[in-house]
Scaffold this motif. Structure first.
Motif, mmCIF file in Angstrom:
data_model
loop_
_atom_site.group_PDB
_atom_site.id
_atom_site.type_symbol
_atom_site.label_atom_id
_atom_site.label_comp_id
_atom_site.label_asym_id
_atom_site.label_seq_id
_atom_site.Cartn_x
_atom_site.Cartn_y
_atom_site.Cartn_z
ATOM 1 N N UNK A 18 4.504 -6.586 6.364
ATOM 2 C CA UNK A 18 3.116 -6.138 6.454
ATOM 3 C C UNK A 18 3.078 -4.938 7.392
ATOM 4 N N UNK A 19 2.391 -3.887 6.981
ATOM 5 C CA UNK A 19 2.293 -2.674 7.786
ATOM 6 C C UNK A 19 0.833 -2.338 8.045
ATOM 7 N N UNK A 20 0.566 -1.861 9.240
ATOM 8 C CA UNK A 20 -0.792 -1.442 9.585
ATOM 9 C C UNK A 20 -0.877 0.063 9.395
ATOM 10 N N UNK A 57 -11.011 1.153 13.396
ATOM 11 C CA UNK A 57 -12.100 2.096 13.126
ATOM 12 C C UNK A 57 -11.916 2.860 11.811
ATOM 13 N N UNK A 58 -10.806 2.633 11.116
ATOM 14 C CA UNK A 58 -10.577 3.269 9.825
ATOM 15 C C UNK A 58 -9.703 4.501 9.880
ATOM 16 N N UNK A 59 -9.361 4.983 11.063
ATOM 17 C CA UNK A 59 -8.501 6.156 11.177
ATOM 18 C C UNK A 59 -7.040 5.735 10.980
ATOM 19 N N UNK A 119 -1.169 7.793 4.966
ATOM 20 C CA UNK A 119 -2.525 7.262 4.853
ATOM 21 C C UNK A 119 -2.645 6.088 3.892
ATOM 22 N N UNK A 120 -1.731 5.984 2.915
ATOM 23 C CA UNK A 120 -1.806 4.895 1.943
ATOM 24 C C UNK A 120 -0.432 4.244 1.792
ATOM 25 N N UNK A 121 -0.406 3.095 1.151
ATOM 26 C CA UNK A 121 0.859 2.402 0.913
ATOM 27 C C UNK A 121 1.772 3.235 0.032
ATOM 28 N N UNK A 122 1.218 3.901 -0.964
ATOM 29 C CA UNK A 122 2.036 4.710 -1.859
ATOM 30 C C UNK A 122 2.605 5.937 -1.158
#
Length: 129
Positions: free
Chosen positions: A79-81, A86-88, A95-98
């Motif tokens: 699992x990665x954060x 706050x959404x940043x 910015x995304x998993x892909x």
């Protein structure tokens, strides 16, 4: 009695999941590979993915007791954060998993090459004269 880990577990549940199958060049797209076979590496492990996340300074958690839903013999996930509360983004470049998977692949394949290169070197115990 959860020992104070309940808050951490609920936080980790919101993180993105990366299964090693996503990066496995030996799997087909139907079997779960998510990147091009040319960019994938053979049989990645959760530990290698976690090492890549550490190198990229991405908070991660390895779950060795979980299995890939399509194939229960593929155990483990990471699992990665990718985003803070706050959404940043945690890492502005990812910015995304892909976006994460190709970066992890490139680090994983280069580190695996180094490990294989060093392990195949002959060991000499006597100094050369």
């Amino acid at each position: 009695m959860d020992g104070g880990c309940g808050d951490l577990r609920s936080t980790i549940k919101k993180w993105n999941v990366i299964y090693p199958v996503y990066l496995n060049s030996k799997k087909t797209v139907a079997e779960g590979r998510r990147i091009a076979a040319a960019k994938a590496c053979p049989d990645p492990t959760c530990i290698e993915i976690a090492d890549c996340c550490s190198h990229l300074k991405i908070p991660h958690a390895v779950e060795l007791d979980k299995a890939y839903p399509r194939d229960f013999f593929q155990v483990g996930r990471v699992r990665v954060q990718l985003k803070k509360d706050d959404g940043s983004p945690v890492n502005p470049a990812i910015k995304t998993t892909m976006c994460t998977i190709p970066v992890i692949h490139s680090f994983s394949s280069s580190s695996r090459t180094l490990v294989i290169g060093f392990s195949m070197a002959p060991l000499s115990c006597s100094p050369s004269v």
